[in-house]
Design an enzyme around this catalytic site. Sequence first.
Site, PDB file in Angstrom:
ATOM      1  N   GLU A  51       0.778  -1.504   0.109  1.00  0.00           N
ATOM      2  CA  GLU A  51      -0.087   0.094  -0.006  1.00  0.00           C
ATOM      3  C   GLU A  51       0.832   1.315  -0.098  1.00  0.00           C
ATOM      4  O   GLU A  51       0.599   2.176  -0.735  1.00  0.00           O
ATOM      5  CB  GLU A  51      -0.749  -0.071   0.954  1.00  0.00           C
ATOM      6  CG  GLU A  51      -1.741   1.242   1.366  1.00  0.00           C
ATOM      7  CD  GLU A  51      -1.326   2.222   2.060  1.00  0.00           C
ATOM      8  OE1 GLU A  51      -1.605   3.384   1.931  1.00  0.00           O
ATOM      9  OE2 GLU A  51      -0.632   2.125   2.940  1.00  0.00           O
ATOM     10  N   ASP A  55       0.531   3.771  -3.163  1.00  0.00           N
ATOM     11  CA  ASP A  55       0.202   5.126  -3.046  1.00  0.00           C
ATOM     12  C   ASP A  55       1.268   6.252  -3.963  1.00  0.00           C
ATOM     13  O   ASP A  55       0.631   6.995  -4.773  1.00  0.00           O
ATOM     14  CB  ASP A  55       0.388   5.643  -1.544  1.00  0.00           C
ATOM     15  CG  ASP A  55      -0.074   6.964  -1.459  1.00  0.00           C
ATOM     16  OD1 ASP A  55      -0.861   7.245  -1.547  1.00  0.00           O
ATOM     17  OD2 ASP A  55       0.942   7.951  -0.930  1.00  0.00           O
ATOM     18  N   GLU A 127      -4.672   0.403  -3.349  1.00  0.00           N
ATOM     19  CA  GLU A 127      -3.260   0.704  -3.749  1.00  0.00           C
ATOM     20  C   GLU A 127      -2.360  -0.089  -3.503  1.00  0.00           C
ATOM     21  O   GLU A 127      -1.293  -0.221  -4.344  1.00  0.00           O
ATOM     22  CB  GLU A 127      -3.160   2.035  -2.726  1.00  0.00           C
ATOM     23  CG  GLU A 127      -3.726   3.250  -2.682  1.00  0.00           C
ATOM     24  CD  GLU A 127      -3.542   4.322  -1.759  1.00  0.00           C
ATOM     25  OE1 GLU A 127      -3.831   5.606  -2.043  1.00  0.00           O
ATOM     26  OE2 GLU A 127      -3.020   3.759  -0.551  1.00  0.00           O
TER      27      GLU A 127
END
Length: 235
Positions: A51, A55, A127
């Site tokens: 994640e 991002d 993400e």
Amino acid sequence: MPRDDSGKAVSELERRLGHSFADRSLLTVALTHASALDPSDSVAGSYQRLEFLGDRVLGLAVATMMHRHFPKADEGELARRFNHMVKRETCAEIAVELKLGDAMRIGQSEAQTGGRKKVALLADICEAVIAAIYLDAGFDAAEAFVKRLWEPRMLSWSGPLRDAKTTLQEWAQSKGLPTPRYDVVKREGPDHAPSFVVGVTVQGLAQGQGKGGSKRTAEQSAAETVLRREGVWNE
């Protein structure tokens, strides 16, 4: 992997993603919540590290699209568009579209508290999947994934091009007033789908209120209420 670990289920998920993994273990990790791991397992077996990477990949892909599509936009407009596209509500919306909640690997306790529908968790998993695609096939593949799902939203979005909280603060300062104050008026709903009502107070004016699925969203809505009421925003 999804609750149905068959090759058919994985292939169906890959079809929704538009990407066939050379290394399916990356997808498994992207979909795994820490609650699904054994106590002896490393946290690296969950989505969290992916994640973090996803991002950044998402941010670069979206910023590149905006730079290409809006050649006359200044930095402020680009930032406003960008923030809307990468915020967790947008990522969670796309996760729902891809049925990532159904594919998540989560522990029983997390599932019982609505984990498959939590906005924050859905956004994080989304993400993580971007990062998995990036690690599996490179930036071009990840960018193609982002373009397919984010570009239509980017081109159809018609919200205000300036941040409401920033605009309200600048307007208040131009009037010689103190910085607006935000307070949570009410919080409702379950943990996986909360709803906040936030009030913003500007000296000398009636309080403006806004509602949203997060404090940040509710604050923006409250600021927008005052801006429209005072005629600062008319669009």
